[in-house]
Design a protein around this motif. Structure first.
Motif, PDB file in Angstrom:
ATOM      1  N   UNK A  17      35.180  28.007   9.468  1.00 26.41           N
ATOM      2  CA  UNK A  17      34.092  27.915   8.717  1.00 26.41           C
ATOM      3  C   UNK A  17      33.943  28.798   7.605  1.00 26.41           C
ATOM      4  N   UNK A  18      34.828  29.815   7.688  1.00 24.71           N
ATOM      5  CA  UNK A  18      34.865  30.573   6.571  1.00 24.71           C
ATOM      6  C   UNK A  18      34.457  32.183   6.756  1.00 24.71           C
ATOM      7  N   UNK A  19      34.545  32.467   7.934  1.00 27.12           N
ATOM      8  CA  UNK A  19      33.785  33.831   8.151  1.00 27.12           C
ATOM      9  C   UNK A  19      34.901  35.112   7.745  1.00 27.12           C
ATOM     10  N   UNK A  20      35.974  34.947   8.227  1.00 26.95           N
ATOM     11  CA  UNK A  20      37.122  35.782   7.830  1.00 26.95           C
ATOM     12  C   UNK A  20      37.197  35.765   6.012  1.00 26.95           C
ATOM     13  N   UNK A  21      37.084  34.627   5.407  1.00 29.68           N
ATOM     14  CA  UNK A  21      37.093  34.547   3.891  1.00 29.68           C
ATOM     15  C   UNK A  21      36.008  35.247   3.481  1.00 29.68           C
ATOM     16  N   UNK A  22      34.657  35.349   4.039  1.00 27.36           N
ATOM     17  CA  UNK A  22      33.559  35.873   3.669  1.00 27.36           C
ATOM     18  C   UNK A  22      33.910  37.559   3.919  1.00 27.36           C
ATOM     19  N   UNK A  23      34.353  37.708   4.964  1.00 30.38           N
ATOM     20  CA  UNK A  23      34.499  39.292   4.966  1.00 30.38           C
ATOM     21  C   UNK A  23      35.702  39.908   3.823  1.00 30.38           C
ATOM     22  N   UNK A  24      36.556  39.106   3.764  1.00 31.14           N
ATOM     23  CA  UNK A  24      37.687  39.352   2.514  1.00 31.14           C
ATOM     24  C   UNK A  24      37.019  39.544   1.339  1.00 31.14           C
ATOM     25  N   UNK A  25      35.913  38.488   0.775  1.00 31.80           N
ATOM     26  CA  UNK A  25      35.397  38.558  -0.480  1.00 31.80           C
ATOM     27  C   UNK A  25      34.482  39.841  -0.608  1.00 31.80           C
ATOM     28  N   UNK A  26      33.940  40.139   0.745  1.00 36.91           N
ATOM     29  CA  UNK A  26      32.843  41.322   0.643  1.00 36.91           C
ATOM     30  C   UNK A  26      33.862  42.571   0.270  1.00 36.91           C
ATOM     31  N   UNK A  27      34.956  42.803   0.924  1.00 42.93           N
ATOM     32  CA  UNK A  27      35.991  43.869   1.206  1.00 42.93           C
ATOM     33  C   UNK A  27      36.646  44.451  -0.403  1.00 42.93           C
ATOM     34  N   UNK A  28      36.530  42.976  -1.105  1.00 35.14           N
ATOM     35  CA  UNK A  28      37.313  43.302  -2.270  1.00 35.14           C
ATOM     36  C   UNK A  28      38.600  42.784  -2.244  1.00 35.14           C
ATOM     37  N   UNK A  29      39.042  42.336  -0.848  1.00 40.73           N
ATOM     38  CA  UNK A  29      40.714  41.820  -0.807  1.00 40.73           C
ATOM     39  C   UNK A  29      40.772  40.512  -1.816  1.00 40.73           C
ATOM     40  N   UNK A  30      39.686  39.818  -1.651  1.00 44.85           N
ATOM     41  CA  UNK A  30      39.692  38.323  -2.376  1.00 44.85           C
ATOM     42  C   UNK A  30      38.861  38.629  -3.468  1.00 44.85           C
TER      43      UNK A  30
END
Ligand SMILES: Nc1ncnc2c1ncn2[C@@H]1O[C@H](COP(=O)(O)OP(=O)(O)OP(=O)(O)O)[C@@H](O)[C@H]1O
Length: 266
Positions: A40-53
């Motif tokens: 559903x995108x949970x990890x992708x959201x964390x990675x966007x918040x962290x600036x990794x993505x």
């Protein structure tokens, strides 16, 4: 000023649209649990918040500053990230892994000071990993390794802590210990955002829950307001029963058997 503001965030991996308009603002140091079906995108959201993505569209602001404008060291001082289990190919000792959390605070070519060693020891003691300090990270079980990554994130002394399924490999004792620690950190002024698969742990330990479905947050708020039959059915396509936990008075969710109990092997 908001601690974290996620503004109209969209993210795609190539053609694959994964985050489709995420918007929220957090003003307090609380524990936020993110739940949602696989993919559903949970990890992708964390990675966007962290600036990794980097978002395809939209922005993430930490204490008013766009995450894109942070240097790598600054980012690490503001955001700690505990990833899903990674197995290093290198023979790092657990002590060295946790000391990596202090890198943002060291000047170029400077080695760690007593203060850094004290912080590393304290973080390893509270996660009960000091006993592994001389062991290679490769020698640990998945759950032990996860506690070492949590210690490393704590050593960063970041204002925001992002945790991706930090208790998925922990036994029940450490699940409760780590989530109690997380709760304690929020009371000490750290905003914690934690992805959890266990809805009941999220209900018990999180101040607020975000439910994700297909790249959107479909419900957010207190566990009592969010963990409803309709929301859970919509996010996970499963019928559930929701009770009240008699001790914590938070919602307690179990799958509804819908007559499947007749299939039980006795
Ligand atoms: N590096 C990548 N390249 C392409 N697609 C990806 C990549 N990483 C994830 N995806 C896809 O993006 C979608 C969301 O993945 P993500 O890992 O954010 O979901 P999740 O909610 O954390 O899932 P889970 O509960 O299984 O951990 C999935 O369909 C996944 O296949």
């Amino acid at each position: 000023m908001a601690i974290l503001k996620v503004d109209k965030l969209y993210f795609s991996y190539g053609e694959r649209k994964v985050l489709r308009g995420i918007d929220f603002t957090i003003n307090k140091s609380i524990v936020i649990g993110i739940i949602g079906a696989n993919g559903s995108g949970k990890t992708t959201l964390l990675k966007n918040i962290s600036g990794y993505l980097t978002p395809t569209y939209g922005n993430v602001f930490v204490l008013g500053k766009n995450i894109k404008d942070f240097t790598i060291k600054e980012k690490a001082k503001y955001i700690g990230y505990v990833p899903q289990d990674i197995v290093y190919d290198f023979e790092f000792s657990c002590y060295d892994i946790v000391m990596m959390g202090r890198i943002p605070y060291l000047k170029r070519f400077q080695s760690e000071k007593k203060e850094d060693r004290d912080i590393v020891r304290e973080c390893m003691e509270i996660t009960n990993t000091w006993q592994f300090k001389d062991k290679s990270i490769k020698e640990l079980s998945g759950g032990e390794r996860q506690r070492v990554y949590i210690a490393r994130a704590l050593a960063q002394k970041a204002r925001i802590l992002l945790m991706d399924e930090p208790v998925s490999q922990l036994d029940i004792k450490y699940q409760v210990e780590i989530l109690s620690l997380v709760k304690d950190l929020s009371l000490k002024g750290i905003l914690v955002i934690v992805v959890l698969h266990d809805i009941n742990l999220a209900s018990q330990f999180c101040d607020e829950i975000f439910i994700m479905k297909e790249g959107k947050i479909i419900a957010s708020g207190s566990p009592r307001n969010v963990l409803t039959l309709n929301n859970i059915n919509s996010a996970f396509s499963i019928d559930v029963e929701v009770f009240e936990n008699p001790i914590t008075h938070t919602p307690y969710v179990i799958p509804s058997l819908n007559g499947k109990e007749q299939l039980k092997v006795v």
